[in-house]
Write an enzyme that holds these catalytic residues in place. Structure first.
Site, mmCIF file in Angstrom:
data_model
loop_
_atom_site.group_PDB
_atom_site.id
_atom_site.type_symbol
_atom_site.label_atom_id
_atom_site.label_comp_id
_atom_site.label_asym_id
_atom_site.label_seq_id
_atom_site.Cartn_x
_atom_site.Cartn_y
_atom_site.Cartn_z
ATOM 1 N N ASP A 36 0.815 -1.217 0.000
ATOM 2 C CA ASP A 36 0.000 0.000 0.000
ATOM 3 C C ASP A 36 0.850 1.270 0.000
ATOM 4 O OD1 ASP A 36 1.030 -0.317 2.488
ATOM 5 O OD2 ASP A 36 -0.792 0.265 3.567
ATOM 6 N N HIS A 239 24.111 0.150 -18.253
ATOM 7 C CA HIS A 239 22.998 0.516 -17.367
ATOM 8 C C HIS A 239 23.183 -0.013 -15.952
ATOM 9 C CE1 HIS A 239 20.383 1.157 -21.197
ATOM 10 N NE2 HIS A 239 21.096 2.217 -20.895
ATOM 11 N N ASP A 256 27.246 8.538 -13.932
ATOM 12 C CA ASP A 256 26.241 9.120 -14.823
ATOM 13 C C ASP A 256 25.073 9.497 -13.927
ATOM 14 O OD1 ASP A 256 24.251 9.676 -16.680
ATOM 15 O OD2 ASP A 256 24.737 7.980 -17.980
ATOM 16 N N ASP A 267 21.565 15.641 -17.202
ATOM 17 C CA ASP A 267 22.049 14.287 -17.473
ATOM 18 C C ASP A 267 23.542 14.411 -17.775
ATOM 19 O OD1 ASP A 267 22.543 11.734 -18.352
ATOM 20 O OD2 ASP A 267 21.085 11.746 -19.974
ATOM 21 N N HIS A 346 26.652 2.651 -28.219
ATOM 22 C CA HIS A 346 25.415 3.442 -28.102
ATOM 23 C C HIS A 346 25.508 4.689 -28.969
ATOM 24 C CE1 HIS A 346 27.526 6.258 -25.410
ATOM 25 N NE2 HIS A 346 27.953 5.217 -24.709
ATOM 26 N N HIS A 350 20.856 12.248 -26.963
ATOM 27 C CA HIS A 350 19.388 12.181 -27.033
ATOM 28 C C HIS A 350 18.854 13.544 -26.628
ATOM 29 C CE1 HIS A 350 19.569 11.852 -22.630
ATOM 30 N NE2 HIS A 350 20.490 10.924 -22.798
ATOM 31 N N HIS A 357 15.138 11.414 -21.450
ATOM 32 C CA HIS A 357 15.126 11.070 -22.877
ATOM 33 C C HIS A 357 13.918 11.808 -23.432
ATOM 34 C CE1 HIS A 357 17.368 7.146 -21.711
ATOM 35 N NE2 HIS A 357 18.176 8.177 -21.780
ATOM 36 N N GLU A 380 27.437 12.512 -25.573
ATOM 37 C CA GLU A 380 27.984 11.539 -24.637
ATOM 38 C C GLU A 380 28.620 10.309 -25.284
ATOM 39 O OE1 GLU A 380 24.957 9.270 -22.558
ATOM 40 O OE2 GLU A 380 23.382 10.439 -23.497
ATOM 41 N N TYR A 384 34.182 1.453 -24.196
ATOM 42 C CA TYR A 384 34.034 0.447 -23.140
ATOM 43 C C TYR A 384 34.794 -0.802 -23.563
ATOM 44 C CZ TYR A 384 30.247 3.746 -22.674
ATOM 45 O OH TYR A 384 29.540 4.917 -22.616
ATOM 46 N N ARG A 401 32.957 7.305 -20.328
ATOM 47 C CA ARG A 401 31.962 8.114 -21.031
ATOM 48 C C ARG A 401 32.067 9.531 -20.478
ATOM 49 N NH1 ARG A 401 27.930 5.163 -20.398
ATOM 50 N NH2 ARG A 401 26.812 6.011 -18.609
ATOM 51 N N GLU A 403 29.809 13.079 -20.713
ATOM 52 C CA GLU A 403 28.511 13.560 -21.189
ATOM 53 C C GLU A 403 28.206 14.964 -20.677
ATOM 54 O OE1 GLU A 403 25.147 11.415 -19.524
ATOM 55 O OE2 GLU A 403 23.853 12.114 -21.152
HETATM 56 CA CA CA Z 1 22.316 10.423 -21.265
#
Ligand code: CA
Length: 433
Positions: A36, A239, A256, A267, A346, A350, A357, A380, A384, A401, A403
């Site tokens: 709940d 991710h 990130d 971001d 990738h 975006h 996004h 970004e 890797y 990375r 970004e």
């Molecule tokens: Ca991003």
């Protein structure tokens, strides 16, 4: 965001819809986390974009040219007992006085009121498929009109995808929106800066994550997505959100993390050495990614097409990977065959806005969309090298990375997150402090 901005947006949308149209937008539903307990409510972006109204159980309706009011808001009634438990409500009165509705009604009366208004309209603008329960209510209202067609009741003849219009509007950020995005980026920049200064071997990833949550909440912001705080091999999991490993001396740490402030997202990603000093291999890869990112930002300018930053990043990264011996072949062939995808899998960015996004098409017809003033994108690129790749051991578990958030302006790219260091020497010297 002030109320004039919301009114301006409603006017602009109504102008596109024109007489005979009706736009219907539901608020986001409250979602259950477990048993709940509910998630903290976050308003639907489209609904909020037009209304500035942050309560659940509401529906906004726009009917351009309607004599008895063009903007209607259905919302929860005021209720002293419920407000004592769950906090204050605007009520229909507040919807008019504070939120600029021409008229407002209790949400419980919507079945009695809305079909009658739809009856006088030719076209219904609505976004299907986001809230299935509300989709079926729209269908019920239309069917209730159809059932009475034989007695002369009119039914709207056309259904139009509202998101098609609205998301194109949202893609072009106003001056007020750019300023909101800049503020959001600034909070995230400060959090990243503080995190860089605290990082040292022996800390856990979640302790670094906590630094972001602290700084975001201190500024009335929330995380805009689950922060990725990954060290060592975890830098290569795109991710990764477990954020529970120990930071080891000699590893990289990829962070990130961005926030949502007043409904606008940031971001940002940085990759730093846990020890405060890059190893020679880490530094070489870092330099390639940074060069790729700077090249991509340079291409984020008016009249370039959406994919030009990515093309620029691919070129720099492929050339770099070839130079350090991780790719073998001619540059043009490696790019054509997508050989870089083994290490850069990738896209380079975006759209960014109320959603991380953000909405907006990347292609128009068959071609990439051209950048125009007011569009905001992330830039970004990354490299890797997971341990599973057949490369010399010294390159493994390097994931990098970088970004930033970039607005397209008349005078070139405007890096909204520019306060955050990324030059490797500057990163090292900041970490020594
Ligand atoms: Ca991003």
């Amino acid at each position: 965001m002030n109320s004039k901005e919301f009114a301006r947006r409603r006017r602009q949308l109504m102008h596109m819809i024109g007489h005979g149209g009706i736009a219907i937008l539901p608020a986001a539903p409250v979602r259950t986390r477990s048993r709940d307990i509910e998630y903290r409510f976050r308003q639907d972006s489209d609904f909020y974009y037009l209304s500035g109204f942050a309560e659940p159980d509401a529906v906004a309706v726009l009917i351009p040219g309607r004599d008895n009011g063009e903007y209607l808001l259905f919302c929860r009634e005021r209720d002293a007992n419920k407000e004592l438990w769950d906090g204050s409500r605007a009520g229909p009165g507040g919807a008019i006085s504070t939120f600029g509705a021409d008229d407002a009604f209790p949400i419980d009366d919507i079945d009695d009121i809305l079909p009658g208004i739809m009856e006088s309209c030719k076209r219904v603008y609505y976004t299907m498929g986001v809230y299935p329960e509300f989709d079926s209510r729209i269908a019920d209202w239309v069917n209730s009109l159809r059932a009475r067609e034989s007695s002369g009741v009119h039914t709207p003849q056309e259904f139009v995808a509202l998101d098609h219009l609205l998301h194109d509007m949202r893609l072009y950020k106003s001056r007020a929106e750019i300023s909101a995005l800049r503020k959001s980026a600034k909070v995230a920049v400060n959090a990243h800066t503080q995190a860089m200064q605290m990082v040292r071997p022996g800390l856990y990833e979640y302790e670094v994550e906590a630094e972001f949550v602290r700084e975001f909440r201190r500024n009335d912001a929330w995380v805009s997505y689950n922060p990725i705080v990954g060290a060592g091999a975890n830098t290569c999991t795109l991710h990764y959100i477990e954020n529970n490993a120990c930071l080891e001396d000699g590893d990289l740490l990829l962070i990130d993390a961005g926030c949502e402030l007043d409904y606008y997202a940031s971001d940002i990603t940085r990759t730093i050495p846990v020890s405060g000093r890059f190893s020679p291999e880490q530094r070489v890869v870092y330099d390639i990614v940074l060069e790729a990112q700077l090249a991509a930002i340079d291409k984020t300018v008016k009249d370039n097409h959406w994919n030009e930053p990515h093309d620029a990043a691919v070129k720099v990264i492929t050339r770099g990977l070839k130079k350090i011996g991780l790719l073998d072949g001619t540059l043009s062939r490696l790019i054509r065959d997508g050989a870089y995808k083994e290490f850069f899998m990738h896209r380079t960015g975006h759209w960014l806005g109320m959603d991380v996004h953000d909405v907006g098409d990347y292609k128009v017809g068959d071609g990439w969309r051209l950048f125009e003033t007011g569009m905001v994108t992330t830039v970004e690129p990354g490299i890797y090298i997971p341990a599973s790749r057949k490369v010399p051991a010294r390159w493994r578990n390097i994931g990098i990375r970088i970004e930033d958030d970039v607005a397209v302006t008349n005078s070139g790219p405007d890096v909204l997150s520019k306060g955050l260091v990324k030059d490797p020497d500057e990163v090292e010297s900041l970490m020594q402090r």
